[in-house]
Scaffold this motif. Structure first.
Motif, mmCIF file in Angstrom:
data_model
loop_
_atom_site.group_PDB
_atom_site.id
_atom_site.type_symbol
_atom_site.label_atom_id
_atom_site.label_comp_id
_atom_site.label_asym_id
_atom_site.label_seq_id
_atom_site.Cartn_x
_atom_site.Cartn_y
_atom_site.Cartn_z
ATOM 1 N N UNK A 28 3.356 4.456 6.580
ATOM 2 C CA UNK A 28 3.583 4.959 7.945
ATOM 3 C C UNK A 28 2.732 4.216 8.970
ATOM 4 N N UNK A 29 2.646 2.901 8.769
ATOM 5 C CA UNK A 29 1.974 2.037 9.728
ATOM 6 C C UNK A 29 0.511 1.809 9.459
ATOM 7 N N UNK A 30 -0.082 2.587 8.570
ATOM 8 C CA UNK A 30 -1.508 2.430 8.266
ATOM 9 C C UNK A 30 -1.665 1.490 7.077
ATOM 10 N N UNK A 31 -2.518 0.476 7.237
ATOM 11 C CA UNK A 31 -2.786 -0.451 6.152
ATOM 12 C C UNK A 31 -3.807 0.184 5.227
ATOM 13 N N UNK A 32 -3.408 0.413 3.973
ATOM 14 C CA UNK A 32 -4.237 1.169 3.047
ATOM 15 C C UNK A 32 -4.520 0.446 1.745
ATOM 16 N N UNK A 33 -4.460 -0.874 1.773
ATOM 17 C CA UNK A 33 -4.825 -1.554 0.546
ATOM 18 C C UNK A 33 -4.780 -3.053 0.653
ATOM 19 N N UNK A 34 -5.797 -3.702 0.079
ATOM 20 C CA UNK A 34 -5.790 -5.142 -0.159
ATOM 21 C C UNK A 34 -5.989 -5.344 -1.659
ATOM 22 N N UNK A 35 -4.915 -5.775 -2.322
ATOM 23 C CA UNK A 35 -4.962 -5.999 -3.761
ATOM 24 C C UNK A 35 -4.930 -7.491 -4.030
ATOM 25 N N UNK A 36 -5.850 -7.964 -4.885
ATOM 26 C CA UNK A 36 -5.902 -9.384 -5.229
ATOM 27 C C UNK A 36 -5.947 -9.476 -6.742
ATOM 28 N N UNK A 37 -4.815 -9.852 -7.317
ATOM 29 C CA UNK A 37 -4.659 -9.710 -8.766
ATOM 30 C C UNK A 37 -5.626 -10.563 -9.560
ATOM 31 N N UNK A 38 -6.022 -11.703 -9.030
ATOM 32 C CA UNK A 38 -6.844 -12.626 -9.803
ATOM 33 C C UNK A 38 -8.332 -12.400 -9.595
ATOM 34 N N UNK A 39 -8.669 -11.425 -8.758
ATOM 35 C CA UNK A 39 -10.075 -11.174 -8.467
ATOM 36 C C UNK A 39 -10.481 -9.772 -8.910
ATOM 37 N N UNK A 40 -9.722 -8.756 -8.482
ATOM 38 C CA UNK A 40 -10.010 -7.385 -8.896
ATOM 39 C C UNK A 40 -11.303 -6.865 -8.289
ATOM 40 N N UNK A 41 -11.730 -5.666 -8.697
ATOM 41 C CA UNK A 41 -11.210 -4.919 -9.842
ATOM 42 C C UNK A 41 -10.210 -3.802 -9.486
ATOM 43 N N UNK A 42 -9.971 -3.540 -8.206
ATOM 44 C CA UNK A 42 -9.210 -2.338 -7.844
ATOM 45 C C UNK A 42 -7.732 -2.498 -8.160
ATOM 46 N N UNK A 43 -7.167 -1.486 -8.827
ATOM 47 C CA UNK A 43 -5.736 -1.472 -9.128
ATOM 48 C C UNK A 43 -5.049 -0.208 -8.624
ATOM 49 N N UNK A 44 -5.807 0.783 -8.179
ATOM 50 C CA UNK A 44 -5.215 2.026 -7.687
ATOM 51 C C UNK A 44 -5.705 2.265 -6.264
ATOM 52 N N UNK A 45 -4.771 2.607 -5.358
ATOM 53 C CA UNK A 45 -5.067 2.699 -3.939
ATOM 54 C C UNK A 45 -4.669 4.078 -3.409
ATOM 55 N N UNK A 46 -5.625 5.008 -3.311
ATOM 56 C CA UNK A 46 -5.316 6.345 -2.782
ATOM 57 C C UNK A 46 -4.958 6.278 -1.301
ATOM 58 N N UNK A 47 -4.009 7.110 -0.917
ATOM 59 C CA UNK A 47 -3.636 7.261 0.488
ATOM 60 C C UNK A 47 -3.769 8.744 0.820
ATOM 61 N N UNK A 48 -4.606 9.104 1.780
ATOM 62 C CA UNK A 48 -4.907 10.518 2.008
ATOM 63 C C UNK A 48 -3.719 11.309 2.526
ATOM 64 N N UNK A 49 -3.829 12.616 2.336
ATOM 65 C CA UNK A 49 -2.723 13.512 2.659
ATOM 66 C C UNK A 49 -2.272 13.385 4.105
ATOM 67 N N UNK A 50 -3.214 13.208 5.019
ATOM 68 C CA UNK A 50 -2.867 13.193 6.432
ATOM 69 C C UNK A 50 -1.992 12.031 6.855
ATOM 70 N N UNK A 51 -1.882 11.006 6.030
ATOM 71 C CA UNK A 51 -1.057 9.842 6.358
ATOM 72 C C UNK A 51 0.400 10.078 5.981
ATOM 73 N N UNK A 52 0.626 10.952 5.001
ATOM 74 C CA UNK A 52 1.974 11.176 4.488
ATOM 75 C C UNK A 52 2.717 12.257 5.263
ATOM 76 N N UNK A 53 4.010 12.138 5.271
ATOM 77 C CA UNK A 53 4.875 13.253 5.617
ATOM 78 C C UNK A 53 5.304 13.871 4.294
#
Length: 737
Positions: free
Chosen positions: A668-693
């Motif tokens: 919904x227009x909010x940028x909520x993740x930068x994933x870089x497969x060859x660097x890591x370590x993050x693979x899961x990106x939470x998006x808070x309730x207030x951003x969702x409908x």
């Protein structure tokens, strides 16, 4: 890397002396004491951080702070955050979970949270602690073994004493039996008096007490730790707990006859007029009713985690500060209780549940409770002769979210800048002969640094125009974007290479071989720099925040540097950004971002149909995918959602042979993740309730940037439910609860 290894000599025992030397007339404060652990790009992940500074760390290190009689204890951090809208600083990735007591997605299912709750409730219930003075740490004065260290805290205003006990080698993993000699109003006593020995497990610490006053009753001593106590008229409730398999003993001055009203396994006796209770910790709750009016709940630590002390507001809706007289209820209710209110014979509780849960109000309910509401729903309950009200909350989740692979994905090229005829006439001319940044002396004819042109965040794009002379063999570029950044280069629409980046490199340089260029023909060099944001000013005087972002050096073979004229762009209108709702950091200079295609209402119907980011692209470039996602989640439920890259491999396992790609995700227009497969370590990106409908249409989008000539695709991507929690969520219930 070795999260179970605690370094030697890292537990400070000089803190009181340091405070008295430097500021003896001010409150003794620890500001931003360690509450978790930072993890960088290429790190081991917050799960490892949590293992290092988890509940055992709290028991040993936080109680060591109590041993120094700290009175203002600030913890960094209490709950984990998210670097949404690009990054807070380039050293860290999107998640800033920090292995804090409350997860980034606001779940409270870490044992670390529960341990912090036990310790906080003890301090609130122990006003004598605030006026206590530490004595000398000793390995010989208080216990029967030198393997243990004890620091006494003595209260000048009462007889109350606290004994903070730990292993002398604070990282010791052994279980150590001992007897404890303490000072009491009845003289020095060695406990336990009735039976057995006390025990301390490895990487644990305890606070024993003597002459501890609860509602007018004197707890002569307790080896079991205090969770809380509360008085209700003539009745006082005391809750104590111990670790698994531990022997404990507690004595109450003039306690009178004791009756075990729940379970068994508590030995009772009398010593010098005190009622003495002795037991081995069990998962079964024991409840002892003393003739003096004191009710003692004896728990194991894991059971104590499920108890909550909730303040009741006054008639004006205000809550008494901690340490002052306050009306409370004590509730056993599992996952999370937020607040309570009372009106006459009606009690209202607000809480979160992640399983069918038995709820007990063991203290504070009206004697003749008429109505018990939980999350605004009336609950059937029973109330026993001791006033304990019992009910159950059913949990039958019916939660499902769509498979991302089933969505109607649309695709658009987000790198039209390399196409023949692209018009960059509205871009900024890169024509500053000097930089405004006094940290760097530029070595290019004009500044090619984003900040000089008002582009401070997100992706930067450069277009260098020149006329070929036929002598162009290669181009050298040095770009800088902060840790884990990347950059890619094209001549016209021909890909010539990338700096894929790594976790440590803030800048990178390479020489790229060029195709044969036709003499006399105009060409454009397109450079994309995934800048990671500005550095923090961490070291005094270093001015790291001035470290530039952009192109530091270039050399086009067969040409003088001045033969190339440059254009630059970044986020739309730079410092005069358009999106005042999401703020200045939310977007960068990708074509799709400059067009607003990451925002709801993007014209995706006119884009090409696609399988989405898991279909990917077949060449180096930047693809942009958009789709609508319908949710229909239960009303009144807090359902944490995350995007998870399911087939991701750790950066360590991938090594240098990994296909490098970057992903940015938007909800919904909010940028909520930068994933870089060859660097890591993050693979899961939470998006808070207030951003969702939660009950309608959501617009999700992904930018996929392949830094490899053969393209890239996301190997696996799912929308996952991280927790299923039933709640009535209001801001004020969180603050006051």
């Amino acid at each position: 890397m070795n999260p179970d290894t605690w370094p030697a000599n890292a537990l400070a025992t000089y803190l009181t002396e340091t405070h008295l030397e430097n500021s003896p007339t001010t409150p003794f404060s620890y500001i931003e004491f360690q509450g978790g652990s930072f993890d960088p790009w290429g790190g081991w992940g917050f799960a490892q951080c949590l293992e290092l500074v988890g509940y055992q760390f709290e028991r040993v290190f936080y109680k060591n702070n109590f041993a120094s009689a700290v009175t203002i204890f600030s913890i960094y951090m209490t709950y984990g955050g998210t670097n949404w809208g690009n990054l807070g600083h380039p050293g860290g990735y999107t998640s800033y979970d920090y292995a804090a007591v409350i997860k980034e997605n606001l779940m409270v299912d870490r044992e670390k949270y529960s341990e912090a709750k036990l310790e906080a409730n003890f301090v609130v219930a122990s006003p004598a602690y605030l006026t206590s003075v530490p004595g000398n740490l000793s390995n010989t004065s208080y216990t029967t073994t030198s393997r243990l260290s004890v620091t006494p805290l003595l209260d000048d205003e009462s007889d109350t004493k606290f004994y903070v006990l730990r292993h002398a080698n604070y990282s010791d993993r052994v279980t150590t039996p001992y007897k404890l000699t303490i000072q009491t109003s009845e003289g020095d006593l060695t406990i336990p008096q009735l039976d057995g020995e006390l025990t301390l497990h490895g990487r644990d610490s305890k606070v024993h007490v003597s002459d501890y006053v609860v509602g007018g009753h004197n707890v002569l001593y307790s080896s079991a730790e205090i969770f809380t106590w509360q008085s209700y008229g003539s009745k006082t409730i005391l809750i104590v707990y111990g670790g698994e398999g531990e022997q404990h003993e507690l004595a109450v001055s003039n306690g009178g006859q004791g009756t075990l009203s729940e379970d068994d396994g508590v030995q009772m006796g009398k010593r010098n007029g005190a009622t003495v209770l002795n037991w081995s910790t069990s998962s079964s709750r024991r409840v002892v009713q003393l003739e003096c009016g004191l009710t003692i709940y004896i728990l194991d630590r894991n059971s104590a985690y499920n108890y909550w002390v909730l303040k009741l507001p006054d008639e004006n809706g205000l809550y008494a500060p901690s340490g002052q007289e306050a009306s409370t209820v004590i509730v056993k209710a599992g996952y999370l209780m937020r607040n309570a209110t009372m009106s006459g014979d009606t009690l209202n509780l607000v809480g979160d549940f992640n399983a069918t849960t038995d709820v007990e109000v063991i203290g504070g309910a009206p004697v003749n409770l008429a109505t018990l509401n939980i999350n605004s729903q009336a609950s059937e309950f029973t109330q026993d002769e001791y006033g304990v009200a019992s009910t159950s909350v059913s949990f039958h989740p019916d939660i499902s979210v769509p498979l991302l692979s089933s969505l109607n994905w649309k695709y658009i090229d987000s790198l039209p800048e390399i196409k023949p005829g692209y018009d960059d006439s509205l871009w900024r001319n890169a024509d500053l002969p000097q930089s405004y940044d006094d940290k760097i002396n530029i070595t290019t004819p004009v500044s090619l640094l984003g900040a000089d042109y008002g582009f401070l965040t997100g992706t930067l794009l450069f277009r260098g125009h020149f006329t070929a002379n036929g002598n162009e063999n290669d181009i050298f570029l040095e770009t800088q974007g902060g840790s884990a950044f990347g950059s890619s280069v094209w001549i016209g629409d021909t890909y010539v290479g990338s700096w894929a980046g790594n976790d440590a490199a803030a800048n990178g340089n390479d020489t790229y071989t060029l195709p044969n260029l036709q003499s006399g023909t105009e060409y454009v060099i397109t450079v994309v720099v995934d800048q990671q944001g500005m550095d923090e000013n961490y070291v005094v005087g270093e001015n790291e925040m001035k470290s530039p972002r952009g192109i530091l050096r270039y050399r086009l073979s067969g040409h003088a540097a001045t033969d190339v004229s440059w254009k630059i762009t970044g986020n739309l209108h730079g410092e005069d950004y358009e999106d005042k709702t999401r703020g200045p950091l939310n977007e960068g200079g990708l074509y799709a971002e400059r067009q607003g295609y990451h925002l709801p209402g993007a014209p995706i119907d006119s884009w090409s149909s696609s399988g989405g980011p898991t279909e990917g692209i077949s060449s180096a470039g930047i693809a942009f995918y958009g789709a609508e996602l319908e949710l229909d989640l239960p009303a009144g439920w807090d359902v944490p959602l995350s995007f998870t890259f399911t087939n991701a491999t750790s950066a360590d396992a991938l090594g240098s042979s990994a296909s490098a790609y970057h992903v940015q995700l938007y909800v919904n227009g909010f940028q909520y993740g930068k994933y870089k497969n060859h660097i890591g370590p993050q693979t899961s990106f939470p998006v808070p309730q207030g951003i969702w409908n939660y009950h309608g249409t959501n617009y999700i989008a992904f930018a996929l940037w392949s830094l490899e000539p053969d393209g890239a695709k996301v190997e696996g991507l799912e929308l996952t439910v991280n927790g299923r929690v039933k709640a009535t969520f209001t801001l004020f219930s969180w603050v006051n609860g």
